[in-house]
Design a protein around this motif. Structure first.
Motif, PDB file in Angstrom:
ATOM      1  N   GLU A 266      -3.585 -31.045  77.785  1.00 50.45           N
ATOM      2  CA  GLU A 266      -4.204 -30.301  76.495  1.00 50.45           C
ATOM      3  C   GLU A 266      -3.638 -29.051  76.076  1.00 50.45           C
ATOM      4  N   ALA A 267      -3.469 -28.169  77.270  1.00 51.67           N
ATOM      5  CA  ALA A 267      -3.035 -26.950  77.176  1.00 51.67           C
ATOM      6  C   ALA A 267      -1.533 -26.780  76.663  1.00 51.67           C
ATOM      7  N   ILE A 268      -0.796 -27.804  77.067  1.00 49.74           N
ATOM      8  CA  ILE A 268       0.662 -27.977  76.771  1.00 49.74           C
ATOM      9  C   ILE A 268       0.877 -28.001  75.513  1.00 49.74           C
ATOM     10  N   THR A 269       0.252 -28.483  74.795  1.00 48.13           N
ATOM     11  CA  THR A 269       0.108 -28.840  73.449  1.00 48.13           C
ATOM     12  C   THR A 269       0.002 -27.663  72.643  1.00 48.13           C
ATOM     13  N   ARG A 270      -1.293 -26.821  73.001  1.00 52.29           N
ATOM     14  CA  ARG A 270      -1.674 -25.763  72.337  1.00 52.29           C
ATOM     15  C   ARG A 270      -0.771 -24.634  72.702  1.00 52.29           C
ATOM     16  N   ILE A 271       0.063 -24.627  73.915  1.00 55.76           N
ATOM     17  CA  ILE A 271       0.888 -23.527  74.103  1.00 55.76           C
ATOM     18  C   ILE A 271       2.303 -23.877  73.391  1.00 55.76           C
ATOM     19  N   MET A 272       2.619 -24.960  72.994  1.00 58.22           N
ATOM     20  CA  MET A 272       3.802 -25.190  71.920  1.00 58.22           C
ATOM     21  C   MET A 272       3.316 -24.647  70.603  1.00 58.22           C
ATOM     22  N   ALA A 273       2.355 -24.914  70.046  1.00 56.78           N
ATOM     23  CA  ALA A 273       1.772 -24.444  68.771  1.00 56.78           C
ATOM     24  C   ALA A 273       1.853 -22.593  68.890  1.00 56.78           C
ATOM     25  N   GLU A 274       1.234 -22.015  69.863  1.00 55.15           N
ATOM     26  CA  GLU A 274       1.247 -20.705  70.063  1.00 55.15           C
ATOM     27  C   GLU A 274       2.298 -20.052  70.120  1.00 55.15           C
ATOM     28  N   CYS A 275       3.579 -20.679  70.749  1.00 52.33           N
ATOM     29  CA  CYS A 275       4.706 -20.128  70.624  1.00 52.33           C
ATOM     30  C   CYS A 275       5.257 -20.297  69.445  1.00 52.33           C
ATOM     31  N   HIS A 276       5.187 -21.176  68.636  1.00 52.52           N
ATOM     32  CA  HIS A 276       5.631 -21.381  67.258  1.00 52.52           C
ATOM     33  C   HIS A 276       4.896 -20.276  66.512  1.00 52.52           C
ATOM     34  N   ARG A 277       3.729 -20.138  66.621  1.00 50.02           N
ATOM     35  CA  ARG A 277       3.150 -18.732  65.699  1.00 50.02           C
ATOM     36  C   ARG A 277       3.488 -17.546  66.216  1.00 50.02           C
ATOM     37  N   LEU A 278       4.023 -17.256  67.315  1.00 53.00           N
ATOM     38  CA  LEU A 278       4.637 -15.993  67.860  1.00 53.00           C
ATOM     39  C   LEU A 278       6.060 -15.627  67.635  1.00 53.00           C
ATOM     40  N   LEU A 279       6.818 -16.727  67.304  1.00 52.63           N
ATOM     41  CA  LEU A 279       8.199 -16.576  67.063  1.00 52.63           C
ATOM     42  C   LEU A 279       8.470 -15.999  65.466  1.00 52.63           C
ATOM     43  N   ARG A 280       9.340 -15.065  65.709  1.00 49.54           N
ATOM     44  CA  ARG A 280       9.755 -14.934  64.168  1.00 49.54           C
ATOM     45  C   ARG A 280      10.884 -16.021  63.851  1.00 49.54           C
ATOM     46  N   LYS A 281      11.284 -16.010  62.538  1.00 56.86           N
ATOM     47  CA  LYS A 281      12.297 -17.072  61.908  1.00 56.86           C
ATOM     48  C   LYS A 281      13.515 -16.748  62.699  1.00 56.86           C
ATOM     49  N   GLY A 282      14.383 -17.597  63.169  1.00 56.16           N
ATOM     50  CA  GLY A 282      15.342 -17.572  63.999  1.00 56.16           C
ATOM     51  C   GLY A 282      15.306 -17.429  65.378  1.00 56.16           C
ATOM     52  N   GLY A 283      13.965 -17.236  65.882  1.00 63.22           N
ATOM     53  CA  GLY A 283      13.704 -17.269  67.159  1.00 63.22           C
ATOM     54  C   GLY A 283      13.771 -18.378  68.223  1.00 63.22           C
ATOM     55  N   VAL A 284      13.808 -18.180  69.355  1.00 65.29           N
ATOM     56  CA  VAL A 284      13.919 -19.272  70.229  1.00 65.29           C
ATOM     57  C   VAL A 284      12.857 -19.427  71.305  1.00 65.29           C
ATOM     58  N   VAL A 285      12.442 -20.590  71.587  1.00 64.02           N
ATOM     59  CA  VAL A 285      11.436 -20.936  72.704  1.00 64.02           C
ATOM     60  C   VAL A 285      12.218 -21.877  73.793  1.00 64.02           C
ATOM     61  N   VAL A 286      11.948 -21.283  75.290  1.00 63.87           N
ATOM     62  CA  VAL A 286      12.558 -22.015  76.360  1.00 63.87           C
ATOM     63  C   VAL A 286      11.250 -22.354  77.236  1.00 63.87           C
ATOM     64  N   HIS A 287      11.420 -23.458  77.731  1.00 64.39           N
ATOM     65  CA  HIS A 287      10.266 -23.826  78.741  1.00 64.39           C
ATOM     66  C   HIS A 287      10.990 -24.302  79.867  1.00 64.39           C
ATOM     67  N   LEU A 288      11.193 -23.776  81.061  1.00 67.69           N
ATOM     68  CA  LEU A 288      11.839 -24.255  81.960  1.00 67.69           C
ATOM     69  C   LEU A 288      10.773 -24.957  83.073  1.00 67.69           C
ATOM     70  N   GLU A 289      11.067 -26.086  83.602  1.00 64.86           N
ATOM     71  CA  GLU A 289      10.159 -26.775  84.502  1.00 64.86           C
ATOM     72  C   GLU A 289      10.929 -27.448  85.642  1.00 64.86           C
ATOM     73  N   VAL A 290       9.895 -27.967  86.568  1.00 59.93           N
ATOM     74  CA  VAL A 290      10.404 -28.701  87.677  1.00 59.93           C
ATOM     75  C   VAL A 290      11.520 -29.886  87.201  1.00 59.93           C
ATOM     76  N   PRO A 291      12.568 -30.054  87.970  1.00 61.73           N
ATOM     77  CA  PRO A 291      13.719 -30.952  87.383  1.00 61.73           C
ATOM     78  C   PRO A 291      13.187 -32.646  87.765  1.00 61.73           C
TER      79      PRO A 291
END
Length: 371
Positions: free
Chosen positions: A263-288
């Protein structure tokens, strides 16, 4: 390479930590293949609706598996105990070093902060107190820093623990070479090992990092300052950071999501979109790892991590459809794949593609741009 805030082990402590490292390597390289063979012999075969769960349950009736799993857990407990002894012996001097750190960046702690349910009383990786312990001084951060280097067997940038941050930079160089952020944010920064190389790569940017633990943040702030890097550290929740809409050009995380919840992962994605300006980039690095692509034994190992290493969200994080989650949050141009781990700062040698080269050689990355 090291840094002033790293707790230094004496002869006996170093010997014990090297023993733990070698024991872990022995359990993985010499004993684990035997467990794999036992598991494969118990495999009910294709078509079984829960092959990994079935085999995992059956393995607990096998003494050899119970012994391996128990010794593996004991090695993890021994790791943290040996590192705790090192840190506790130097705790007053580490606190003094933190207080004497150069005046770079800032530290903002919230005495009324509420830790997310999935981290409260959760000793993640069996680390006593986990990430969120609200302790005085910098002990918890110091334990995580030295313990992380031993736990990762030195393969995440040695005692700098900065391999994941370097790999985030490798991904930006490979996929978003035009990005020059004016303000950037790391979610779940821990001891600040990943934000430091990213902040150094963008010296004109305002760098911000958040985490849930006050002791962790005190340590991270002092560590970055002693390394000459200005970062503003803030105690906040990645699901609802409290920052203004469209206030960052880059938001990233480095091995955060598997410590949260589905559930937190879904909310974190939405929060990232809210925080970013237009043209901004989100990067999530995780275990391979992608759970559906794993062989039977590696799926069983996911259950071992869940029960024997306090990793309750490992399967959720490796099973999530990040393209769908990012798209649902409003992102476009999603990049889902594997980034080569960066070695010795050589970003140009780090390639992004659909195949993992294995643990410590690749990291899974999900990224996207806001339009």
């Amino acid at each position: 390479m090291t840094h002033p805030m790293l707790a230094q082990a004496n002869h006996d402590e170093q010997a014990e930590q090297l023993f733990v490292r070698d024991l872990k390597q022995y359990l993985t390289a010499e004993v684990e293949p035997l467990q794999r063979g036992i598991a494969e012999a118990l495999d009910p075969g294709p078509g079984h609706n829960a092959r990994a769960e079935h085999v995992y349950a059956a393995l607990h009736h096998v003494p050899a598996f119970r012994s391996w799993a128990g010794v593996r857990r004991a090695s993890q407990e021994l790791l943290w105990q040996s590192v705790w002894d090192t840190v506790e012996r130097q705790a007053p001097s580490l606190d003094g070093l933190a207080q004497a750190a150069p005046a770079l960046g800032s530290l903002s702690l919230d005495p009324h902060f509420t830790v997310p349910d999935y981290l409260e009383d959760a000793h993640v990786h069996l680390m006593p107190g986990g990430y969120s312990l609200d302790a005085d001084g910098v002990r918890q951060g110091a334990v995580m820093d030295r313990g992380g280097a031993v736990y990762m067997l030195g393969r995440n940038g040695g005692f700098m623990n900065d391999g994941r941050g370097q790999t985030v930079l490798g991904h930006l160089a490979a996929c978003y070479p035009d990005l020059v952020p004016a303000r950037l944010l790391e979610l779940g920064c821990g001891i600040g090992a990943s934000i430091v190389p990213v902040a150094r790569a963008f010296p004109d940017a305002e760098s911000v990092a958040i985490d849930v633990g006050s002791s962790m943040l005190r340590y991270a702030h002092a560590r970055a300052a002693h390394l000459g890097v200005a970062v503003d550290f803030v105690q906040a929740d990645a699901e609802a950071t409290g920052f203004a809409d469209e206030s960052f050009d880059l938001v990233f995380s480095a091995a955060l999501l598997h410590e949260t919840s589905a559930e937190a992962i879904t909310r974190i994605m939405a929060e990232c979109h809210r925080l970013l300006r237009k043209g901004g980039v989100v990067v999530h690095l995780e275990v391979p790892s992608r759970y559906a692509q794993l062989d039977l034994w590696t799926q069983v190992r996911a259950e071992v991590e869940h029960d024997y290493n306090n990793e309750p969200a490992w399967r959720a994080a490796t099973s999530a459809d990040y393209a769908a989650l990012l798209t649902a949050a409003g992102f476009v141009d999603c990049r889902i794949g594997f980034q080569d781990a960066v070695r010795n700062g050589d970003l140009a040698a780090s390639h992004f593609g659909p195949e993992s080269k294995g643990t410590f050689l690749s990291w899974f990355v999900a990224s996207a741009r806001k339009v």
